[in-house]
Scaffold this motif. Structure first.
Motif, short mmCIF file in Angstrom:
data_model
loop_
_atom_site.label_atom_id
_atom_site.label_comp_id
_atom_site.label_asym_id
_atom_site.label_seq_id
_atom_site.Cartn_x
_atom_site.Cartn_y
_atom_site.Cartn_z
N SER A 200 -7.56 -3.30 6.85
CA SER A 200 -6.46 -3.44 5.88
C SER A 200 -6.54 -2.40 4.76
CB SER A 200 -6.47 -4.85 5.29
OG SER A 200 -7.58 -5.00 4.42
N SER A 201 -7.43 -1.38 4.90
CA SER A 201 -7.60 -0.39 3.81
C SER A 201 -6.27 0.22 3.39
CB SER A 201 -8.53 0.74 4.24
OG SER A 201 -9.76 0.24 4.63
N ASN A 202 -5.45 0.55 4.38
CA ASN A 202 -4.19 1.22 4.04
C ASN A 202 -2.97 0.34 4.25
OD1 ASN A 202 -5.45 3.73 3.37
ND2 ASN A 202 -5.84 3.97 5.56
N LEU A 203 -3.20 -0.97 4.24
CA LEU A 203 -2.08 -1.89 4.44
C LEU A 203 -1.87 -2.71 3.18
CD1 LEU A 203 -2.92 -3.40 7.98
CD2 LEU A 203 -1.39 -1.49 7.48
N THR A 204 -0.63 -3.07 2.88
CA THR A 204 -0.40 -4.01 1.78
C THR A 204 -0.73 -5.40 2.31
OG1 THR A 204 1.86 -4.45 2.47
CG2 THR A 204 1.56 -2.64 0.88
N GLN A 205 -0.77 -6.36 1.38
CA GLN A 205 -1.05 -7.74 1.79
C GLN A 205 -0.01 -8.20 2.81
OE1 GLN A 205 -1.99 -10.34 -1.52
NE2 GLN A 205 -0.90 -11.96 -0.46
N GLN A 206 1.26 -7.89 2.51
CA GLN A 206 2.34 -8.32 3.39
C GLN A 206 2.21 -7.69 4.77
OE1 GLN A 206 4.44 -10.84 2.60
NE2 GLN A 206 4.84 -10.71 4.80
N GLU A 207 1.85 -6.41 4.79
CA GLU A 207 1.71 -5.72 6.09
C GLU A 207 0.56 -6.34 6.90
OE1 GLU A 207 3.33 -1.26 4.85
OE2 GLU A 207 1.24 -1.74 4.55
N THR A 208 -0.50 -6.70 6.18
CA THR A 208 -1.65 -7.31 6.87
C THR A 208 -1.25 -8.67 7.45
OG1 THR A 208 -3.04 -6.25 5.23
CG2 THR A 208 -4.11 -7.86 6.63
N VAL A 209 -0.54 -9.46 6.63
CA VAL A 209 -0.09 -10.78 7.11
C VAL A 209 0.80 -10.59 8.33
CG1 VAL A 209 1.40 -12.75 6.54
CG2 VAL A 209 -0.25 -11.93 4.86
N ASP A 210 1.75 -9.67 8.26
CA ASP A 210 2.69 -9.46 9.37
C ASP A 210 1.95 -9.06 10.64
OD1 ASP A 210 4.71 -10.06 7.65
OD2 ASP A 210 5.37 -7.99 7.33
N LYS A 211 0.96 -8.19 10.46
CA LYS A 211 0.21 -7.71 11.62
C LYS A 211 -0.54 -8.87 12.29
CE LYS A 211 -2.73 -3.96 12.99
NZ LYS A 211 -2.95 -2.57 12.81
N ILE A 212 -1.18 -9.68 11.45
CA ILE A 212 -1.98 -10.79 12.01
C ILE A 212 -1.06 -11.85 12.63
CG2 ILE A 212 -3.66 -12.61 11.47
CD1 ILE A 212 -4.98 -10.64 9.54
N ILE A 213 0.08 -12.11 11.97
CA ILE A 213 1.03 -13.08 12.54
C ILE A 213 1.50 -12.58 13.92
CG2 ILE A 213 3.39 -13.99 12.31
CD1 ILE A 213 2.24 -15.31 10.06
N SER A 214 1.69 -11.28 14.03
CA SER A 214 2.17 -10.79 15.33
C SER A 214 1.06 -10.91 16.38
CB SER A 214 2.78 -9.39 15.16
OG SER A 214 2.05 -8.44 15.84
N ILE A 215 -0.19 -10.68 15.99
CA ILE A 215 -1.30 -10.86 16.94
C ILE A 215 -1.38 -12.34 17.36
CG2 ILE A 215 -3.82 -10.70 17.26
CD1 ILE A 215 -3.73 -8.38 15.14
N ILE A 216 -1.23 -13.23 16.38
CA ILE A 216 -1.29 -14.67 16.69
C ILE A 216 -0.16 -15.03 17.66
CG2 ILE A 216 -1.03 -17.01 15.72
CD1 ILE A 216 -2.32 -15.93 13.12
N GLY A 217 1.02 -14.48 17.40
CA GLY A 217 2.17 -14.74 18.27
C GLY A 217 1.87 -14.34 19.71
N GLU A 218 1.33 -13.14 19.87
CA GLU A 218 1.04 -12.65 21.23
C GLU A 218 0.00 -13.53 21.92
OE1 GLU A 218 -0.50 -8.67 20.87
OE2 GLU A 218 1.29 -8.09 19.73
#
Ligand code: DC
Length: 224
Positions: A200-218
């Motif tokens: 998450s070094s170069n991600l905002t909090q929202q971007e990190t949440v979105d990324k993890i939500i998408s992994i969870i979805g998959e």
């Protein structure tokens, strides 16, 4: 039951992200670091050396921990007292890291943590959730960020909570804890083979949440 494990080093943003995702998905958020902190706090108050397993282990029988959820927030009770604030005092970070290297402490918490996952849809964060506590978790994330970024985030969080500390202190504490938590022989901080790495070094909090939500979805597509 759905179980999501988020592991990673101190200050990677695990708890902020996990809380947000738990709220969105309606899962229960379990902060396992808070349990180690509460044990660290108890030993510290008793004047016990938190590194000394021979002194800490016999005292565990005096410890009773309880988690309650008030307005979605996890509150932790140590022998009936709400210690949710005191466990965040900067000294408690190292006390928690110290007691967490003791075998009996880890055994003491293992059943409590597994018990939660049996009864609830959960998102649990810690250091050994994907490797030891929930090896069959539906989704495993290893969340990390560079030491500088983690120290900056942790410093900001502590200052916002009104704690007195300096950036240098926070960074030194973080590096020491990474070292302790990674090199201990029992259940060290380690990415599980089947965990997805998120930096998450170069991600905002929202971007990190979105990324993890998408992994969870998959990963949970076929489970839900
Ligand atoms: O996540 P935290 O910073 O609140 O955790 C405090 C300490 O507790 C951390 O330095 C290592 C330990 N810990 C652990 O060993 N295993 C866990 N599952 C959670 C925390």
């Amino acid at each position: 039951m759905i179980s999501i494990a988020i592991d990673g080093p101190s200050g990677a943003g695990k708890s902020t992200i996990a809380k947000e995702i738990a709220g969105q998905k309606g899962y229960i958020y379990v902060d396992t670091g808070a349990m180690y902190r509460a044990i660290g706090l108890y030993m510290y108050r008793q004047g016990i050396d938190t590194k000394d397993g021979n002194s800490v282990s016999p005292k565990l029988k005096e410890v009773s921990l309880d988690l309650k959820y008030i307005d979605g927030e996890q509150k932790i009770y140590l022998n009936g007292e709400d210690v949710s604030h005191d466990i965040r005092l900067p000294e408690m970070s190292m006390a928690a890291s110290n007691v967490s290297a003791i075998k009996e402490v880890r055994e003491f918490l293992l059943d409590v943590q597994r018990g939660f996952a049996q009864k609830n849809n959960i998102i649990m964060d810690g250091r050994d959730i994907g490797t030891v506590i929930l090896p069959n978790a539906d989704v495993k994330i290893f969340l990390t960020a560079s030491p500088d970024i983690r120290a900056q985030r942790r410093y900001k969080e502590l200052i916002e909570k009104g704690m007195k500390t300096t950036y240098e202190e926070v960074k030194a504490d973080l590096i020491k804890r990474d070292e302790n938590d990674t090199n201990r022989p029992i259940a060290p901080l380690k990415q599980a083979d089947d965990a997805v790495l998120v930096d998450s070094s170069n991600l905002t909090q929202q971007e990190t949440v979105d990324k993890i939500i998408s992994i969870i979805g998959e990963k949970t597509e076929n489970v839900l």
